[in-house]
Scaffold this active site. Structure first.
Site, PDB file in Angstrom:
ATOM      1  N   ILE A 121       0.876  -1.167   0.000  1.00  0.00           N
ATOM      2  CA  ILE A 121       0.000   0.000   0.000  1.00  0.00           C
ATOM      3  C   ILE A 121       0.914   1.217   0.000  1.00  0.00           C
ATOM      4  O   ILE A 121       1.713   1.403   0.928  1.00  0.00           O
ATOM      5  CB  ILE A 121      -0.903   0.019   1.256  1.00  0.00           C
ATOM      6  CG1 ILE A 121      -1.738  -1.265   1.353  1.00  0.00           C
ATOM      7  CG2 ILE A 121      -1.770   1.278   1.275  1.00  0.00           C
ATOM      8  CD1 ILE A 121      -2.705  -1.489   0.212  1.00  0.00           C
ATOM      9  N   GLU A 122       0.846   2.022  -1.060  1.00  0.00           N
ATOM     10  CA  GLU A 122       1.649   3.235  -1.153  1.00  0.00           C
ATOM     11  C   GLU A 122       0.746   4.428  -0.854  1.00  0.00           C
ATOM     12  O   GLU A 122      -0.298   4.600  -1.477  1.00  0.00           O
ATOM     13  CB  GLU A 122       2.272   3.386  -2.540  1.00  0.00           C
ATOM     14  CG  GLU A 122       3.173   4.594  -2.651  1.00  0.00           C
ATOM     15  CD  GLU A 122       3.969   4.631  -3.948  1.00  0.00           C
ATOM     16  OE1 GLU A 122       4.924   5.409  -4.027  1.00  0.00           O
ATOM     17  OE2 GLU A 122       3.638   3.881  -4.898  1.00  0.00           O
ATOM     18  N   LEU A 123       1.168   5.219   0.120  1.00  0.00           N
ATOM     19  CA  LEU A 123       0.423   6.404   0.537  1.00  0.00           C
ATOM     20  C   LEU A 123       1.215   7.629   0.119  1.00  0.00           C
ATOM     21  O   LEU A 123       2.374   7.772   0.501  1.00  0.00           O
ATOM     22  CB  LEU A 123       0.245   6.397   2.059  1.00  0.00           C
ATOM     23  CG  LEU A 123      -0.351   5.118   2.642  1.00  0.00           C
ATOM     24  CD1 LEU A 123      -0.237   5.127   4.160  1.00  0.00           C
ATOM     25  CD2 LEU A 123      -1.797   4.954   2.193  1.00  0.00           C
TER      26      LEU A 123
END
Length: 141
Positions: A121-123
């Site tokens: 998950i890239e934020l």
């Protein structure tokens, strides 16, 4: 001109549909839009309001599936990656890159974490100047 054709959702296989649904709702702030049951799988569709969806898929046909650590990355623009990173940790999951600016991305703050099945998950939080400029443009539109 915008194309009339577009990607509306991305589906990912999950080992535990309830656990993954809670993660995407409670950690990432998504809303469950609907559920589907077909003869070979159960699905939950989630999204942020007015945005593209993630479809969580759990196969129920008895076939062997690999749900763990597949090379998939879901990218989210967020307003507070540090707060979400704290929620990831509170859920007992891994943050693999603490939120920090990346100069080659114009100073955007980036955090990397894992979901319950090991998907990345890239934020991304846009640089303050870019976010301010977009907000001003939206206010005048």
């Amino acid at each position: 001109m915008r194309s009339p054709d577009f990607l509306t959702a991305v589906g990912i296989g999950v080992a535990d549909l309830d656990r993954s649904t809670r993660y995407y709702e409670q950690v990432l702030g998504m809303t469950k839009l609907r559920t589907f049951k077909v003869e070979y799988m159960d699905e939950v569709m989630l999204a942020h309001e007015g945005r593209n969806a993630v479809v969580l898929m759990h196969y129920t046909d008895g076939s062997a599936r690999n749900y763990k650590d597949n090379p998939v990355k879901l990218v989210f623009y967020v307003t507070d990656p540090a707060a979400i990173a704290a929620k990831v940790k509170a859920a007992g999951l891994e943050v693999t890159r603490e939120p920090a600016p990346i100069e080659s991305l114009g100073g955007a703050t980036v955090c990397l974490a894992k979901d319950p099945d090991g998907y990345t998950i890239e934020l991304i939080q846009r640089p303050a100047a870019e976010a301010k400029s977009e907000a001003a443009a939206s206010a005048t539109a």
